[in-house]
Design a protein around this motif. Sequence first.
Motif, PDB file in Angstrom:
ATOM      1  N   THR A  25       0.854  -1.191   0.000  1.00  0.00           N
ATOM      2  CA  THR A  25       0.000   0.000   0.000  1.00  0.00           C
ATOM      3  C   THR A  25       0.891   1.243   0.000  1.00  0.00           C
ATOM      4  O   THR A  25       2.056   1.180   0.367  1.00  0.00           O
ATOM      5  CB  THR A  25      -0.919   0.042   1.232  1.00  0.00           C
ATOM      6  OG1 THR A  25      -0.118   0.252   2.409  1.00  0.00           O
ATOM      7  CG2 THR A  25      -1.718  -1.246   1.376  1.00  0.00           C
ATOM      8  N   ILE A  71      -7.427   2.590   0.327  1.00  0.00           N
ATOM      9  CA  ILE A  71      -7.554   1.843   1.573  1.00  0.00           C
ATOM     10  C   ILE A  71      -8.850   2.161   2.302  1.00  0.00           C
ATOM     11  O   ILE A  71      -9.271   1.401   3.177  1.00  0.00           O
ATOM     12  CB  ILE A  71      -6.345   2.086   2.508  1.00  0.00           C
ATOM     13  CG1 ILE A  71      -6.224   3.564   2.892  1.00  0.00           C
ATOM     14  CG2 ILE A  71      -5.065   1.596   1.874  1.00  0.00           C
ATOM     15  CD1 ILE A  71      -5.136   3.832   3.932  1.00  0.00           C
ATOM     16  N   LEU A  86       2.186  -8.685   2.958  1.00  0.00           N
ATOM     17  CA  LEU A  86       1.713  -7.312   2.842  1.00  0.00           C
ATOM     18  C   LEU A  86       2.705  -6.365   3.506  1.00  0.00           C
ATOM     19  O   LEU A  86       3.174  -6.640   4.614  1.00  0.00           O
ATOM     20  CB  LEU A  86       0.338  -7.161   3.524  1.00  0.00           C
ATOM     21  CG  LEU A  86      -0.110  -5.736   3.897  1.00  0.00           C
ATOM     22  CD1 LEU A  86      -0.441  -4.924   2.647  1.00  0.00           C
ATOM     23  CD2 LEU A  86      -1.314  -5.773   4.836  1.00  0.00           C
ATOM     24  N   HIS A  88       2.361  -2.520   4.602  1.00  0.00           N
ATOM     25  CA  HIS A  88       1.430  -1.392   4.697  1.00  0.00           C
ATOM     26  C   HIS A  88       2.226  -0.109   4.893  1.00  0.00           C
ATOM     27  O   HIS A  88       2.647   0.227   6.000  1.00  0.00           O
ATOM     28  CB  HIS A  88       0.458  -1.612   5.851  1.00  0.00           C
ATOM     29  CG  HIS A  88      -0.555  -0.514   6.016  1.00  0.00           C
ATOM     30  ND1 HIS A  88      -1.124   0.149   4.948  1.00  0.00           N
ATOM     31  CD2 HIS A  88      -1.098   0.051   7.140  1.00  0.00           C
ATOM     32  CE1 HIS A  88      -1.974   1.063   5.395  1.00  0.00           C
ATOM     33  NE2 HIS A  88      -1.962   1.026   6.725  1.00  0.00           N
ATOM     34  N   THR A 110      -5.837   1.742   8.248  1.00  0.00           N
ATOM     35  CA  THR A 110      -5.040   0.608   8.727  1.00  0.00           C
ATOM     36  C   THR A 110      -5.927  -0.561   9.116  1.00  0.00           C
ATOM     37  O   THR A 110      -5.631  -1.726   8.801  1.00  0.00           O
ATOM     38  CB  THR A 110      -4.165   1.040   9.913  1.00  0.00           C
ATOM     39  OG1 THR A 110      -3.192   1.995   9.460  1.00  0.00           O
ATOM     40  CG2 THR A 110      -3.448  -0.153  10.533  1.00  0.00           C
ATOM     41  N   VAL A 113      -7.136  -2.258   5.941  1.00  0.00           N
ATOM     42  CA  VAL A 113      -6.063  -3.018   5.291  1.00  0.00           C
ATOM     43  C   VAL A 113      -5.801  -4.322   6.031  1.00  0.00           C
ATOM     44  O   VAL A 113      -5.653  -5.385   5.410  1.00  0.00           O
ATOM     45  CB  VAL A 113      -4.777  -2.163   5.206  1.00  0.00           C
ATOM     46  CG1 VAL A 113      -3.575  -3.025   4.811  1.00  0.00           C
ATOM     47  CG2 VAL A 113      -4.959  -1.030   4.206  1.00  0.00           C
ATOM     48  N   MET A 114      -5.741  -4.265   7.350  1.00  0.00           N
ATOM     49  CA  MET A 114      -5.475  -5.471   8.137  1.00  0.00           C
ATOM     50  C   MET A 114      -6.606  -6.491   7.995  1.00  0.00           C
ATOM     51  O   MET A 114      -6.363  -7.692   7.834  1.00  0.00           O
ATOM     52  CB  MET A 114      -5.266  -5.115   9.614  1.00  0.00           C
ATOM     53  CG  MET A 114      -4.051  -4.258   9.888  1.00  0.00           C
ATOM     54  SD  MET A 114      -2.516  -5.060   9.406  1.00  0.00           S
ATOM     55  CE  MET A 114      -1.509  -3.613   9.036  1.00  0.00           C
ATOM     56  N   ALA A 117      -6.408  -8.056   4.563  1.00  0.00           N
ATOM     57  CA  ALA A 117      -5.277  -8.973   4.445  1.00  0.00           C
ATOM     58  C   ALA A 117      -5.573 -10.308   5.120  1.00  0.00           C
ATOM     59  O   ALA A 117      -5.237 -11.376   4.597  1.00  0.00           O
ATOM     60  CB  ALA A 117      -4.031  -8.334   5.052  1.00  0.00           C
ATOM     61  N   VAL A 125       2.541  -9.700   7.657  1.00  0.00           N
ATOM     62  CA  VAL A 125       2.356  -8.266   7.455  1.00  0.00           C
ATOM     63  C   VAL A 125       3.507  -7.500   8.088  1.00  0.00           C
ATOM     64  O   VAL A 125       3.907  -7.791   9.219  1.00  0.00           O
ATOM     65  CB  VAL A 125       1.029  -7.778   8.087  1.00  0.00           C
ATOM     66  CG1 VAL A 125       0.904  -6.265   7.962  1.00  0.00           C
ATOM     67  CG2 VAL A 125      -0.158  -8.477   7.451  1.00  0.00           C
ATOM     68  N   HIS A 127       3.979  -3.627   9.046  1.00  0.00           N
ATOM     69  CA  HIS A 127       3.323  -2.328   9.163  1.00  0.00           C
ATOM     70  C   HIS A 127       4.387  -1.272   9.414  1.00  0.00           C
ATOM     71  O   HIS A 127       5.143  -1.361  10.395  1.00  0.00           O
ATOM     72  CB  HIS A 127       2.317  -2.346  10.314  1.00  0.00           C
ATOM     73  CG  HIS A 127       1.732  -1.005  10.637  1.00  0.00           C
ATOM     74  ND1 HIS A 127       0.787  -0.388   9.851  1.00  0.00           N
ATOM     75  CD2 HIS A 127       1.977  -0.135  11.660  1.00  0.00           C
ATOM     76  CE1 HIS A 127       0.472   0.778  10.371  1.00  0.00           C
ATOM     77  NE2 HIS A 127       1.188   0.961  11.460  1.00  0.00           N
ATOM     78  N   ALA A 168      -2.834  -2.373  14.201  1.00  0.00           N
ATOM     79  CA  ALA A 168      -2.100  -3.419  13.487  1.00  0.00           C
ATOM     80  C   ALA A 168      -1.694  -4.540  14.440  1.00  0.00           C
ATOM     81  O   ALA A 168      -1.877  -5.733  14.138  1.00  0.00           O
ATOM     82  CB  ALA A 168      -0.872  -2.815  12.814  1.00  0.00           C
TER      83      ALA A 168
END
Length: 343
Positions: A25, A71, A86, A88, A110, A113-114, A117, A125, A127, A168
Motif C-alpha cells: 500500500t 484503503i 503485505l 502497509h 489501517t 487493510v489489516m 489482508a 504483514v 506495518h 495493526a
Amino acid sequence: MIDKSIAAAAAATDKHVPFKRIFVTGASGYVGRNLIRYFVERGIEVVALVRSEASEQVARTLGAIPHRGDILGGGLVALMQGCDALVHAAADTDHGPATERQQQVNEVGTRAVMEAARAANIGKVVHLSTESVLATGKPLINVDETLSLPRKFAGGYSRSKAAAERIALDCNAPEFPVVVLRPRFVWGRDDTTALPALVDAVRSGKFAWISGGNYMTSTTHIANLCVAVDRALANGRGGEVYFISDGEPVAFRTFVSALLETQGLSVPEKSVPRGMVRTVAAIGDLLARLSGGKIVPPLTLQSYATSAVEISLDISKARRELDYGPVVSRKQGLEELRTDQHW
C-alpha cells in the motif's frame, strides 16, 4: 533505471525471502516506490495499490503490477488475492494540525487493510510506523522498544500513527503475524518529503537552526529501510516492534548541512532559541484548534517535536532478531545525492 543504493542493498541481502508475491500500500509514495524497486530487483512480484492513473504508471514503470484502489474505498480483499505478504506503507504524514482526514487514513485505513489482508489469507504483514509515536516534544535519547507510548502526543500525526500501530498489533495472530517497524528520518535519492522541504526553506529564507542544531538524531537511508522490511518479512516475530536506523546517531546540524550541500546550497548560520520555537508552536496549535482548522500555523508542536530535540534510537533488537544491519552508509547515500541534484 534502478537507484544504485537500492540495487546495492538488494544485492547485499542475498538471504531467502519466504514470500513470492507482496502487496504494497502507498506504492507511489517515497517509501512505496523504493520498496517496489528493491523487491523487483530481488526477483519478487510486487502488487502495488495506487489511487490515480499517474501513480499507476509510476508503479508499472518500476516493475510492479498496479491495482487501482483506496484503503478507505473497499474492495481490498479481491485486490490482495494471490499475495502472500503485505507491506502497509500508506499513511497521511502531514505534520500540521490534526485533521479528520489524517485520522481516517491512518487509523480507519489501517484497520481496513489489516482486515482485508486477513480475509485474503495473507501470510505475514509488515506495518510501517514511525518513531514519532513516542514524540512529545521532549528528547528521546537512545530509546529502545521497551519505552511505552506517551499519554499525550505531540500532535495529530503522532497520535494517529500510534493508534494505527495499536490497530495493526491487535490483529496479530499465530496464523496472521504482524510486525511493526519504526524508522526515523527516512532520506536518500528520490526523496519527495524531507529534503525538498529543507531546500524550499533555505531558498525562501525561512530556514533557521533551533538552538544551534547540535543535538543528535538517528536517520534511516531509504535503502536500509527496504532491507529492514525484507528482514522483517523473513525473521520478524509477530506482535513485535523494531526500531530501524542507519546505526550510530549524528548531530542534526551536521547531517542536515550535508544534505543541503549535496544540492549545492550553502548552510545558513541563523539560529533561534528552542524555548521561543516551542512557544510559537504551542500558540500555533492553539490558534488552529480555536479556529476549527481555519488558521493554519507556520509551526506546530508536531513539527517541533520532530526536528528540535534529540531523537536517537537503539536498534539492537532489530540487529539481534531481524538480522538487520545498515548496508548503505551515510557517506554513500550523500554521495549518491550529490549526483542527483534535481530540486
